[in-house]
Every structure is written in C-alpha cells, then in structure tokens.
Scaffold this motif. Structure first.
Motif, PDB file in Angstrom:
ATOM      1  N   ALA A  54      40.297  43.156  60.243  1.00 45.47           N
ATOM      2  CA  ALA A  54      39.922  44.552  60.497  1.00 45.47           C
ATOM      3  C   ALA A  54      39.924  45.375  59.207  1.00 45.47           C
ATOM      4  O   ALA A  54      39.336  46.452  59.160  1.00 45.47           O
ATOM      5  N   TYR A  55      40.550  44.881  58.207  1.00 49.66           N
ATOM      6  CA  TYR A  55      40.675  45.614  56.944  1.00 49.66           C
ATOM      7  C   TYR A  55      39.854  44.991  55.830  1.00 49.66           C
ATOM      8  O   TYR A  55      40.147  45.169  54.658  1.00 49.66           O
ATOM      9  N   THR A  56      38.805  44.281  56.186  1.00 54.94           N
ATOM     10  CA  THR A  56      38.059  43.498  55.214  1.00 54.94           C
ATOM     11  C   THR A  56      37.605  44.314  54.004  1.00 54.94           C
ATOM     12  O   THR A  56      37.866  43.932  52.870  1.00 54.94           O
ATOM     13  N   GLN A  57      36.922  45.422  54.211  1.00 62.94           N
ATOM     14  CA  GLN A  57      36.419  46.208  53.081  1.00 62.94           C
ATOM     15  C   GLN A  57      37.564  46.778  52.255  1.00 62.94           C
ATOM     16  O   GLN A  57      37.527  46.746  51.034  1.00 62.94           O
ATOM     17  N   ALA A  58      38.590  47.281  52.939  1.00 58.95           N
ATOM     18  CA  ALA A  58      39.747  47.819  52.221  1.00 58.95           C
ATOM     19  C   ALA A  58      40.435  46.709  51.420  1.00 58.95           C
ATOM     20  O   ALA A  58      40.869  46.922  50.291  1.00 58.95           O
ATOM     21  N   THR A  59      40.512  45.529  52.007  1.00 58.67           N
ATOM     22  CA  THR A  59      41.130  44.392  51.329  1.00 58.67           C
ATOM     23  C   THR A  59      40.345  44.026  50.075  1.00 58.67           C
ATOM     24  O   THR A  59      40.921  43.828  49.008  1.00 58.67           O
ATOM     25  N   VAL A  60      39.020  43.943  50.208  1.00 62.26           N
ATOM     26  CA  VAL A  60      38.172  43.609  49.062  1.00 62.26           C
ATOM     27  C   VAL A  60      38.338  44.649  47.967  1.00 62.26           C
ATOM     28  O   VAL A  60      38.483  44.304  46.785  1.00 62.26           O
ATOM     29  N   ASN A  61      38.336  45.930  48.332  1.00 62.56           N
ATOM     30  CA  ASN A  61      38.507  46.996  47.342  1.00 62.56           C
ATOM     31  C   ASN A  61      39.870  46.910  46.666  1.00 62.56           C
ATOM     32  O   ASN A  61      39.977  47.078  45.450  1.00 62.56           O
ATOM     33  N   PHE A  62      40.909  46.664  47.450  1.00 61.07           N
ATOM     34  CA  PHE A  62      42.258  46.550  46.898  1.00 61.07           C
ATOM     35  C   PHE A  62      42.339  45.383  45.915  1.00 61.07           C
ATOM     36  O   PHE A  62      42.881  45.512  44.827  1.00 61.07           O
ATOM     37  N   GLU A  63      41.793  44.243  46.325  1.00 61.32           N
ATOM     38  CA  GLU A  63      41.843  43.057  45.458  1.00 61.32           C
ATOM     39  C   GLU A  63      41.056  43.275  44.172  1.00 61.32           C
ATOM     40  O   GLU A  63      41.487  42.862  43.105  1.00 61.32           O
ATOM     41  N   GLU A  65      40.524  46.159  42.697  1.00 60.45           N
ATOM     42  CA  GLU A  65      41.310  47.084  41.888  1.00 60.45           C
ATOM     43  C   GLU A  65      42.491  46.357  41.238  1.00 60.45           C
ATOM     44  O   GLU A  65      42.783  46.556  40.056  1.00 60.45           O
ATOM     45  N   ALA A  66      43.155  45.518  42.006  1.00 57.91           N
ATOM     46  CA  ALA A  66      44.272  44.741  41.455  1.00 57.91           C
ATOM     47  C   ALA A  66      43.780  43.833  40.336  1.00 57.91           C
ATOM     48  O   ALA A  66      44.439  43.685  39.299  1.00 57.91           O
ATOM     49  N   GLN A  67      42.606  43.227  40.504  1.00 54.19           N
ATOM     50  CA  GLN A  67      42.043  42.356  39.479  1.00 54.19           C
ATOM     51  C   GLN A  67      41.706  43.158  38.221  1.00 54.19           C
ATOM     52  O   GLN A  67      41.969  42.703  37.106  1.00 54.19           O
ATOM     53  N   LEU A  68      41.135  44.348  38.386  1.00 57.04           N
ATOM     54  CA  LEU A  68      40.817  45.195  37.224  1.00 57.04           C
ATOM     55  C   LEU A  68      42.088  45.582  36.464  1.00 57.04           C
ATOM     56  O   LEU A  68      42.117  45.543  35.240  1.00 57.04           O
ATOM     57  N   ALA A  90      41.369  37.128  34.376  1.00 53.18           N
ATOM     58  CA  ALA A  90      42.131  37.595  35.534  1.00 53.18           C
ATOM     59  C   ALA A  90      41.320  37.223  36.761  1.00 53.18           C
ATOM     60  O   ALA A  90      40.210  37.714  36.951  1.00 53.18           O
ATOM     61  N   VAL A  91      41.855  36.332  37.570  1.00 53.86           N
ATOM     62  CA  VAL A  91      41.117  35.803  38.717  1.00 53.86           C
ATOM     63  C   VAL A  91      41.911  36.027  40.002  1.00 53.86           C
ATOM     64  O   VAL A  91      43.115  36.240  39.972  1.00 53.86           O
ATOM     65  N   ILE A  92      41.212  35.983  41.124  1.00 54.37           N
ATOM     66  CA  ILE A  92      41.832  36.162  42.431  1.00 54.37           C
ATOM     67  C   ILE A  92      41.888  34.820  43.140  1.00 54.37           C
ATOM     68  O   ILE A  92      40.905  34.080  43.154  1.00 54.37           O
ATOM     69  N   GLY A  93      43.025  34.508  43.742  1.00 52.99           N
ATOM     70  CA  GLY A  93      43.153  33.276  44.510  1.00 52.99           C
ATOM     71  C   GLY A  93      44.583  32.778  44.515  1.00 52.99           C
ATOM     72  O   GLY A  93      45.510  33.495  44.166  1.00 52.99           O
ATOM     73  N   GLY A  94      44.742  31.542  44.907  1.00 48.76           N
ATOM     74  CA  GLY A  94      46.051  30.905  44.867  1.00 48.76           C
ATOM     75  C   GLY A  94      46.390  30.588  43.424  1.00 48.76           C
ATOM     76  O   GLY A  94      45.550  30.042  42.698  1.00 48.76           O
ATOM     77  N   PRO A  95      47.589  30.915  42.969  1.00 47.09           N
ATOM     78  CA  PRO A  95      47.909  30.746  41.547  1.00 47.09           C
ATOM     79  C   PRO A  95      47.663  29.350  40.984  1.00 47.09           C
ATOM     80  O   PRO A  95      46.930  29.208  40.010  1.00 47.09           O
ATOM     81  N   ALA A  96      48.238  28.324  41.567  1.00 47.36           N
ATOM     82  CA  ALA A  96      48.082  26.979  40.986  1.00 47.36           C
ATOM     83  C   ALA A  96      46.621  26.517  40.971  1.00 47.36           C
ATOM     84  O   ALA A  96      46.115  26.111  39.918  1.00 47.36           O
TER      85      ALA A  96
END
Length: 148
Positions: A54-63, A65-68, A90-96
């Motif tokens: 339900a928070y897809t767009q907000a999640t994408v925006n948050f991620e 921003e966090a990546q920036l 700086a990438v998004i995903g699982g760390p390993a």
C-alpha cells in the motif's frame, strides 16, 4: 598476487574508517584502483513482516532519498581517503548480494569488509561479511572491528 582493483564495502558508520584505512593501504601497496560501495536496505527488508504494498510510491521515494543521502555521505568519505566520486557506489538491496554484484560489475579483485563477529554464525564473521565471503568471485579480506 598483485591486486588491480580493491573495493571497500562500508556501512557509513564511524567504523568505516578502519575498513578504508586497510583498503587504501592495500591499494597503494599494489598500485591498484580503490573504490567504495555501501548498501541501503530496502524497506521491505527493514520491515520484513509488514505489507508495504500500500505504500509502494512512498517506499520508492524513501529508498531513493536514502540512496541519495548514502551517495553523498560515501562521496565525502571517499574524498577523505582520496577516492574519486565516480568510484563510489551507493546501491539498494541486500547488503551481501549487492556488495558481491557491485564488485563483480566493477571488476574488483579484492573486497575489503569490516566484521564485528557478533551475529549467529557471525560469531566468526558477521552475517554480511559471511555472505560476501561465501559468494564473492574474488578474494575477500575482513577487517576485525574492535568494540570501543
């Protein structure tokens, strides 16, 4: 073995300096390129039990921003250690998995990563360091992070 490309995997905490100091020393000793990677966990990993659909767009925006923000912090850290901005990732995903993938994509032949050694099987390494060690196609050096 002479390394050509050393990639330091850091979490942007104050402990990153220990990892970067060792990575820079090795890169200088081998005349190798030094690059940096940090990983921003997606909200679905941070809040794994919650339905984030339900928070897809907000999640994408948050991620994003966090990546920036991570990219800016990583660039500052890179500048402190003489690493060019275009050699920071700086990438998004699982760390390993993201560390392993970024190192392969960038042609790194050594990954330098910190290890606290406090988690589960990570009594020896740590979950991220352990994952990188077991999946990387190149050499991996863990730098023991000592508690203050």
């Amino acid at each position: 073995m002479a390394y050509q490309h050393v990639m330091a995997a850091v979490d942007l905490s104050e402990e990153a300096d220990s990892v970067l100091t060792e990575a820079k020393r090795i890169a200088e000793d081998h005349g190798a390129k030094l690059s940096l990677v940090t990983v921003v966990k997606p909200l679905t990993q941070v809040y794994g039990g919650l339905d984030m659909a339900a928070y897809t767009q907000a999640t994408v925006n948050f991620e994003r921003e966090a990546q920036l923000q991570a990219k800016e912090q990583l660039a500052e850290l890179g500048k402190k250690f003489g690493v060019a901005a275009d050699a920071t990732h700086a990438v998004i995903g699982g760390p390993a998995p993201q560390i392993v993938e970024t190192a392969a994509d960038q042609g790194a032949d050594l990954i330098v990563i910190g290890s606290h050694g406090r988690h589960g099987l990570g009594l020896l390494l740590g979950s991220t360091a352990n994952g990188v060690l077991h999946h990387a196609q190149c050499n991996v050096l863990t730098v023991r992070i000592k508690p203050e």
